[in-house]
Design an enzyme around this catalytic site. Sequence first.
Site, PDB file in Angstrom:
ATOM      1  N   CYS A 248     -46.844 152.501  10.305  1.00 51.93           N
ATOM      2  CA  CYS A 248     -47.543 151.942   9.158  1.00 51.93           C
ATOM      3  C   CYS A 248     -48.260 153.064   8.415  1.00 51.93           C
ATOM      4  O   CYS A 248     -48.847 153.944   9.030  1.00 51.93           O
ATOM      5  CB  CYS A 248     -48.571 150.868   9.516  1.00 51.93           C
ATOM      6  SG  CYS A 248     -47.850 149.434  10.308  1.00 51.93           S
TER       7      CYS A 248
ATOM      8  N   ARG B 240     -43.365 156.390   7.885  1.00 52.32           N
ATOM      9  CA  ARG B 240     -44.129 155.759   8.969  1.00 52.32           C
ATOM     10  C   ARG B 240     -43.740 154.290   9.177  1.00 52.32           C
ATOM     11  O   ARG B 240     -44.223 153.649  10.103  1.00 52.32           O
ATOM     12  CB  ARG B 240     -45.630 155.831   8.662  1.00 52.32           C
ATOM     13  CG  ARG B 240     -46.158 157.234   8.509  1.00 52.32           C
ATOM     14  CD  ARG B 240     -47.633 157.213   8.151  1.00 52.32           C
ATOM     15  NE  ARG B 240     -48.421 156.722   9.252  1.00 52.32           N
ATOM     16  CZ  ARG B 240     -48.903 157.465  10.229  1.00 52.32           C
ATOM     17  NH1 ARG B 240     -48.681 158.766  10.227  1.00 52.32           N
ATOM     18  NH2 ARG B 240     -49.603 156.942  11.196  1.00 52.32           N
TER      19      ARG B 240
ATOM     20  N   TRP C  32     -44.649 148.986   9.506  1.00 49.08           N
ATOM     21  CA  TRP C  32     -43.679 148.947  10.610  1.00 49.08           C
ATOM     22  C   TRP C  32     -44.124 147.779  11.467  1.00 49.08           C
ATOM     23  O   TRP C  32     -45.190 147.815  12.080  1.00 49.08           O
ATOM     24  CB  TRP C  32     -43.725 150.261  11.389  1.00 49.08           C
ATOM     25  CG  TRP C  32     -42.641 150.378  12.410  1.00 49.08           C
ATOM     26  CD1 TRP C  32     -41.377 150.845  12.201  1.00 49.08           C
ATOM     27  CD2 TRP C  32     -42.727 150.045  13.803  1.00 49.08           C
ATOM     28  NE1 TRP C  32     -40.666 150.802  13.379  1.00 49.08           N
ATOM     29  CE2 TRP C  32     -41.461 150.321  14.384  1.00 49.08           C
ATOM     30  CE3 TRP C  32     -43.733 149.527  14.618  1.00 49.08           C
ATOM     31  CZ2 TRP C  32     -41.195 150.108  15.728  1.00 49.08           C
ATOM     32  CZ3 TRP C  32     -43.459 149.310  15.970  1.00 49.08           C
ATOM     33  CH2 TRP C  32     -42.200 149.606  16.505  1.00 49.08           C
TER      34      TRP C  32
ATOM     35  N   ASN D 149     -53.292 149.843  10.405  1.00 48.85           N
ATOM     36  CA  ASN D 149     -52.242 150.486  11.211  1.00 48.85           C
ATOM     37  C   ASN D 149     -52.721 150.431  12.653  1.00 48.85           C
ATOM     38  O   ASN D 149     -53.822 150.882  12.949  1.00 48.85           O
ATOM     39  CB  ASN D 149     -52.081 151.943  10.733  1.00 48.85           C
ATOM     40  CG  ASN D 149     -51.242 152.782  11.674  1.00 48.85           C
ATOM     41  OD1 ASN D 149     -50.388 152.259  12.386  1.00 48.85           O
ATOM     42  ND2 ASN D 149     -51.479 154.077  11.663  1.00 48.85           N
ATOM     43  N   GLY D 150     -51.902 149.872  13.543  1.00 53.19           N
ATOM     44  CA  GLY D 150     -52.307 149.781  14.952  1.00 53.19           C
ATOM     45  C   GLY D 150     -52.077 148.373  15.470  1.00 53.19           C
ATOM     46  O   GLY D 150     -51.377 147.571  14.841  1.00 53.19           O
TER      47      GLY D 150
ATOM     48  N   GLU E 108     -30.643 165.894  23.421  1.00 59.95           N
ATOM     49  CA  GLU E 108     -31.129 165.889  22.043  1.00 59.95           C
ATOM     50  C   GLU E 108     -29.990 165.575  21.063  1.00 59.95           C
ATOM     51  O   GLU E 108     -30.184 164.823  20.109  1.00 59.95           O
ATOM     52  CB  GLU E 108     -31.798 167.241  21.735  1.00 59.95           C
ATOM     53  CG  GLU E 108     -32.263 167.452  20.309  1.00 59.95           C
ATOM     54  CD  GLU E 108     -33.275 166.430  19.809  1.00 59.95           C
ATOM     55  OE1 GLU E 108     -33.770 165.609  20.602  1.00 59.95           O
ATOM     56  OE2 GLU E 108     -33.538 166.430  18.593  1.00 59.95           O
TER      57      GLU E 108
ATOM     58  N   LYS F  98     -29.981 162.423  18.516  1.00 60.99           N
ATOM     59  CA  LYS F  98     -29.810 162.567  17.065  1.00 60.99           C
ATOM     60  C   LYS F  98     -28.710 161.634  16.572  1.00 60.99           C
ATOM     61  O   LYS F  98     -28.858 160.984  15.547  1.00 60.99           O
ATOM     62  CB  LYS F  98     -29.448 164.009  16.678  1.00 60.99           C
ATOM     63  CG  LYS F  98     -30.545 165.033  16.730  1.00 60.99           C
ATOM     64  CD  LYS F  98     -31.610 164.930  15.650  1.00 60.99           C
ATOM     65  CE  LYS F  98     -32.734 164.031  16.058  1.00 60.99           C
ATOM     66  NZ  LYS F  98     -33.754 164.497  16.910  1.00 60.99           N
TER      67      LYS F  98
ATOM     68  N   GLU G  84     -29.841 157.784  16.854  1.00 65.04           N
ATOM     69  CA  GLU G  84     -30.921 157.273  16.007  1.00 65.04           C
ATOM     70  C   GLU G  84     -30.556 157.224  14.529  1.00 65.04           C
ATOM     71  O   GLU G  84     -31.087 156.392  13.803  1.00 65.04           O
ATOM     72  CB  GLU G  84     -32.237 158.021  16.238  1.00 65.04           C
ATOM     73  CG  GLU G  84     -32.301 159.434  15.773  1.00 65.04           C
ATOM     74  CD  GLU G  84     -33.667 160.064  16.027  1.00 65.04           C
ATOM     75  OE1 GLU G  84     -34.672 159.352  16.081  1.00 65.04           O
ATOM     76  OE2 GLU G  84     -33.710 161.298  16.161  1.00 65.04           O
TER      77      GLU G  84
ATOM     78  N   HIS H   2     -19.884 162.239  38.626  1.00 61.80           N
ATOM     79  CA  HIS H   2     -20.596 161.253  39.450  1.00 61.80           C
ATOM     80  C   HIS H   2     -20.699 159.894  38.750  1.00 61.80           C
ATOM     81  O   HIS H   2     -21.519 159.075  39.115  1.00 61.80           O
ATOM     82  CB  HIS H   2     -21.988 161.776  39.805  1.00 61.80           C
ATOM     83  CG  HIS H   2     -21.940 163.038  40.614  1.00 61.80           C
ATOM     84  ND1 HIS H   2     -21.578 163.050  41.940  1.00 61.80           N
ATOM     85  CD2 HIS H   2     -22.171 164.317  40.272  1.00 61.80           C
ATOM     86  CE1 HIS H   2     -21.600 164.303  42.383  1.00 61.80           C
ATOM     87  NE2 HIS H   2     -21.951 165.083  41.389  1.00 61.80           N
TER      88      HIS H   2
ATOM     89  N   LYS I 257     -41.570 157.387  11.967  1.00 63.63           N
ATOM     90  CA  LYS I 257     -41.736 158.786  12.340  1.00 63.63           C
ATOM     91  C   LYS I 257     -42.847 158.985  13.365  1.00 63.63           C
ATOM     92  O   LYS I 257     -42.712 159.744  14.300  1.00 63.63           O
ATOM     93  CB  LYS I 257     -42.037 159.572  11.066  1.00 63.63           C
ATOM     94  CG  LYS I 257     -42.232 161.055  11.267  1.00 63.63           C
ATOM     95  CD  LYS I 257     -40.906 161.746  11.342  1.00 63.63           C
ATOM     96  CE  LYS I 257     -41.039 163.222  11.603  1.00 63.63           C
ATOM     97  NZ  LYS I 257     -39.808 163.729  12.227  1.00 63.63           N
TER      98      LYS I 257
HETATM   99  O1  M6R Z   1     -44.494 163.143  16.858  1.00 63.29           O
HETATM  100  P1  M6R Z   1     -43.922 163.276  18.251  1.00 63.29           P
HETATM  101  O2  M6R Z   1     -43.188 164.562  18.439  1.00 63.29           O
HETATM  102  O3  M6R Z   1     -44.919 163.037  19.313  1.00 63.29           O
HETATM  103  O4  M6R Z   1     -42.847 162.111  18.327  1.00 63.29           O
HETATM  104  C1  M6R Z   1     -42.140 161.854  19.498  1.00 63.29           C
HETATM  105  C2  M6R Z   1     -40.961 160.951  19.237  1.00 63.29           C
HETATM  106  O5  M6R Z   1     -41.368 159.735  18.702  1.00 63.29           O
HETATM  107  C3  M6R Z   1     -39.951 161.598  18.277  1.00 63.29           C
HETATM  108  O6  M6R Z   1     -39.527 162.845  18.733  1.00 63.29           O
HETATM  109  C4  M6R Z   1     -38.734 160.687  18.079  1.00 63.29           C
HETATM  110  O7  M6R Z   1     -38.001 160.605  19.257  1.00 63.29           O
HETATM  111  C5  M6R Z   1     -37.871 161.184  16.936  1.00 63.29           C
HETATM  112  N1  M6R Z   1     -37.401 160.076  16.149  1.00 63.29           N
HETATM  113  C6  M6R Z   1     -36.683 161.948  17.378  1.00 63.29           C
HETATM  114  O8  M6R Z   1     -35.884 162.383  16.325  1.00 63.29           O
END
Ligand code: M6R
Length: 615
Positions: free
Chosen positions: A2, A27, A76, A102-103, A488, A492, A495, A511, A610
């Site tokens: 948010c 956000r 959000w 927000n929260g 990673e 990527k 997501e 395995h 984010k």
């Molecule tokens: O702001 P942060 O690095 O603490 O965020 C952690 C995760 O939320 C963040 O890395 C998330 O997994 C991303 N969408 C990955 O691309």
Amino acid sequence: MCGIVAYIGNKQAYPIIINGLRRLEYRGYDSAGVALHNREDGNMHVYKRKGKVQELVDFVKKKPIESTIGIGHTRWATHGKPDNINAHPHLSGSGRLAIIHNGIIENYDSIKKALIGEGHSFTSQTDTEVLIHLIEAIQERDNLNLEEAVRVALSQVVGAYAIVIMDKENPNQLIAARKASPLVIGIGDGEFFIASDATPIVEYTQKVVYLNDEEIAVVNRDGDLTLKTIANELKTPFVQQLEMNIEELEKGDYEYFMLKEIFEQPTSITSAMAGRINAGEGWIKVGGLMSTYDKIAAAKRFIIAACGTSWHAGLIGEYLFEELARIPVEVEYASEMRYRNPIIGTDDVIIALSQSGETADTMAALEMAKKKGATLYGIVNSVGSSIARITDAGSYIHAGPEIGVASTKAFTGQVTVLALMAINLGYERGRIPRSYYLQLISELERIPEKVQTILEKNDQIKFIAGEIKDISNALYLGRGYNFPVALEGALKLKEISYIHAEGYPAAEMKHGPIALIDENMPVIIIANNKSAHEKIVSNIQEVKARKGQVIAIVTEGDTVISEIADYVIEIPETDEPLSPLLSVIPLQLLSYHIALMRGCNVDQPRNLAKSVTVE
Ligand code: M6R
């Protein structure tokens, strides 16, 4: 999660708020809304729309927007589905007060039931509407002014909040408060800006005050800012200067922020090293490390706590610290660590990795570790963020604002700082010889130019993306330092393209995951490890024997793998501890192109935000 923007001053509030909401859309983008006070008719005009900020802008066209005070929100969804009714701002029972939040108010249900018992009725399913009803109920019941009522109400709620409240009957004041969700106040010339982060503020003023937990700020049109705690203790605002410029917040010539941020990596990695390394003179100095050196060098153990991509960077940190500095490391998902009762003592150093510096789980893990007496170290991108402030020491990665929801340049910035720290500690602790120390320093300094050469392969990577874009699944394999890179790469892809992808240590394939391999399963193998080259070749043969399609990331000139893989992406040679900084780049580009070809919104993937400031 948010985004909050509010304004009070002499300018028109609406354009400032909309501009700010666009900046904060990363956000959350489930709905957007504004509340404006029109001086002529004395009314509060609330406009809300499901969807992105643009939906709101289209809806508000031709509606009255004249106002020099206003609050705005991009959501959000947590409580209540994303629709026009659950969109913020929310109004109090009488309609006099408007709030953006927000929260999560965790005890909203019991408060709501009590308020319903007193005759309140609610239009939305949100916890936020309950909070503003509570504030008004307290104000009326106890005959308090708004600031006092906010203070009393916040002392009754459990959970996290960043809020801004506007009162129709007092359009010369905004009240803001925070607990575990970020809020920053920009101080202009006779005007105030309030936002979830500094990005909506930076083009108007560089002077900001970051609110601390359980602080309430009252800003008045006459330029007065008062800061108090929920316990009614007066605080002196700590005014800071922003280190951000407006160009960093624009896409420039790039179609998406993600692509811009991928291409910024030669610069962002250089920034992460600036002032911390000098190959000519043969030294590495990491400021934050120096300030806590005695505690860090004496640590029995490092515990790295993070989430998502930052957690993957943390796993690379484990390989780096253990191999180069011989310090035992555990890497924890912050969300798990916070709810266990881990054995942590004063000899432990907790290293928190976070791009945003606001991730709720990472903050909570740090708070828990702090209570147990550990030393806290932050590796953070957002300057002045909550994690940066709670830690005893730390190192900013200086990547500049990362706006694409998929983290790219923050990951390489984090790995760069971890490498600097591990090399520094390894040498200072006598665990690596000077010759290797100097070799790693000079190699690290060359990483940005090597990243640049990989970026120049963008067209080749785009071609491969086109060949595999219709897949439903993908397997990413890597060994050693490149196992976290496989994780990673898979994250990527999933997501931003919504393709199911798994990352595995290459040797684990037999395995279980090998059962998945057939002609429809592309396997992306990170194969640039010098030490395990033959073993990786065997892994590739195993995949090929089962008709799997292999896309291999190899070191330039690797003819062995080039002959057996379906596609190869060559990357420059480097020392193995630094290899993730190179091998991740083609994976970022591959995901980007696949997602784009599938028509996905790369910067704002569905369901994600984010900055994850809720649990
Ligand atoms: O702001 P942060 O690095 O603490 O965020 C952690 C995760 O939320 C963040 O890395 C998330 O997994 C991303 N969408 C990955 O691309």
